[in-house]
Design an enzyme around this catalytic site. Structure first.
Site, mmCIF file in Angstrom:
data_model
loop_
_atom_site.group_PDB
_atom_site.id
_atom_site.type_symbol
_atom_site.label_atom_id
_atom_site.label_comp_id
_atom_site.label_asym_id
_atom_site.label_seq_id
_atom_site.Cartn_x
_atom_site.Cartn_y
_atom_site.Cartn_z
ATOM 1 N N THR A 162 0.885 -1.186 -0.101
ATOM 2 C CA THR A 162 -0.151 -0.004 -0.111
ATOM 3 C C THR A 162 0.711 1.106 -0.114
ATOM 4 O O THR A 162 1.856 1.377 0.717
ATOM 5 C CB THR A 162 -1.006 0.198 1.252
ATOM 6 O OG1 THR A 162 -1.652 -1.122 1.353
ATOM 7 C CG2 THR A 162 -1.732 1.018 1.323
ATOM 8 N N GLY A 359 -32.702 -3.959 -4.556
ATOM 9 C CA GLY A 359 -31.813 -3.888 -5.888
ATOM 10 C C GLY A 359 -31.025 -2.623 -6.196
ATOM 11 O O GLY A 359 -30.077 -2.561 -7.049
ATOM 12 N N GLU A 382 -3.367 -7.074 7.153
ATOM 13 C CA GLU A 382 -2.801 -7.229 8.458
ATOM 14 C C GLU A 382 -2.762 -8.490 9.055
ATOM 15 O O GLU A 382 -3.051 -8.628 10.215
ATOM 16 C CB GLU A 382 -2.941 -5.994 9.214
ATOM 17 C CG GLU A 382 -3.095 -4.502 8.726
ATOM 18 C CD GLU A 382 -1.911 -3.937 8.467
ATOM 19 O OE1 GLU A 382 -0.746 -4.927 8.359
ATOM 20 O OE2 GLU A 382 -1.644 -3.020 8.481
#
Length: 404
Positions: A162, A359, A382
């Site tokens: 990340t 929906g 993690e």
């Protein structure tokens, strides 16, 4: 102020920080998050705003230009940010873990060099353990560092970074068997690992000689934030960029960082679950069936009751884990429990909100569609839920050892 997920015993400063962050989330993140997420666009303007608020230095000590706040304050801020858009909390969290590792384990020179610029947001952090052939099995790492004079030469491939592209500092865990015989290294793999502080230029491609960030990994959710691979091919790192100055300590340094990271993943789960509840309870009062709002149908009220209870329980466990770490006590059991429960409850609360929407929950026009794709990441980030249960089980057996 919402009734759920309140935290007792906060100081005036903590309350002021959280109020400021929540206001920023409501005004600057929620209105644009879904649009940016659908474009998989890095939220530069949001990140700049968080930088101005000082959040990149929230837990960095005041002597290095940070705010010197507690893990609890940080976790509660992450909870608020994730309520707006979980990807933004990921940008902050990986930076925070590297800063925490430097604060706890770095040499004085490393702290002086990196922490002031990290507090200002001038340096953005990322960390790397996983590899293409392994995730939770950290002992199986094959990336390697070999000493060459005053430098180390690093080779190998890492996965799931990340901030891999936007970061300018990456804490990388590799194998380095210095001072160990081959038999010792094989028998005790955790003692043959070292964390290196790798400085690089932000971006993709070859970002410094011997280091390549190929590009963003295309993901189901958790978009906006860049998740990347990292390839080291003859990457030369000075010996003074070994975290803490000595090899062989990397595994324990990384686990310390991941432990506080798990509190923050729990906080992310709490934030996403809160937002899902907000969306569900609002929609249930607006949507009519059989002549009345669906919130007046007992089936929907039962769902709302279950969702709210899960939000409250996850928040309480996350706060407890953060407070225990702040008190200086061991908190791996509490952090594992909080991460496990918050991520599982987040998934369930999001799915119930999705069902309440019917929906329309399947439509990209509605925010719950984004949350439905984001929640699964928390089940694996993690450390997977299964890894958390292993950690919890082992710690419980330590605490409740049978005395026969």
């Amino acid at each position: 102020m919402a009734r759920l997920a309140q935290t007792a015993g906060l100081t005036d400063i903590q309350q002021e920080i959280l109020s400021t962050v929540r206001d920023f989330v409501d005004k600057e993140i929620i209105p644009v998050a879904t649009q940016l997420e659908h474009r998989d666009e890095y939220p530069q303007q949001i990140v700049d705003g968080l930088r101005e608020l000082g959040l990149f230095g929230l837990m960095i000590p005041e002597e290095y230009g940070g705010l010197g706040e507690s893990l609890l304050t940080y976790a509660l801020c992450v909870e608020e940010i994730a309520r707006g858009w979980m990807s933004v909390s990921g940008i902050i969290n990986t930076h925070f873990i590297v800063a925490y590792m430097l604060k706890q384990h770095g040499t004085q020179e490393q702290k002086d060099h990196f922490l002031p610029r990290m507090a200002a947001g001038d340096i953005r952090g990322a960390f790397s353990m996983s590899e293409p052939a392994l995730g939770s099995d950290v002992s199986a790492i094959t990336s390697k560092a070999v000493r060459d004079g005053d430098e180390y030469v690093l080779n190998g491939q890492k996965m799931w970074l990340t901030n891999g592209g936007t970061s300018s500092l990456v804490a990388v865990l590799v194998r380095s068997d210095e001072g160990l015989s081959p038999e010792e290294a094989a028998a005790k793999p955790h003692k043959s690992m070292t964390t290196f502080l790798v400085e690089k230029e932000p971006g993709f491609g070859e970002v410094r000689p011997g280091l390549t960030i190929p590009g963003k990994i295309d993901k189901m959710g958790y978009k906006g934030v860049d998740t990347t691979e990292l390839i080291m091919d003859g990457l030369r790192i000075p010996a003074d960029r070994v975290l803490g100055g000595a090899t062989g300590r990397g595994f324990y340094q990384m686990m310390d960082g991941v432990e506080v990271g798990r509190v923050n993943v729990a906080a992310r789960g709490c934030g996403v679950a809160q937002r899902a509840f907000e969306l569900g309870v609002q929609y249930a009062q607006q949507r009519h069936t059989f002549g009345k709002p669906i919130a007046q149908h007992q089936a929907i009220q039962f769902k709302l009751a279950e969702m709210a209870t899960k939000v409250e329980a996850a928040h309480a466990m996350m706060v407890n884990a953060a407070r225990k770490k702040d008190s200086g006590e061991r908190n791996d059991l509490e952090a594992g429990m909080a991460k496990y429960l918050a991520s599982e409850y987040c998934k369930e609360v999001v799915e119930d909100a999705f069902r309440i929407h019917g929906g329309y929950g399947f439509s990209k026009e509605y925010e719950i569609e984004r949350l439905y794709r984001e929640a699964p990441m928390l089940l694996i980030g993690e450390g997977t839920a299964e890894i958390q249960k292993m950690i919890i089980g082992r710690r419980l057996l330590e605490e409740y050892r049978f005395q026969g």
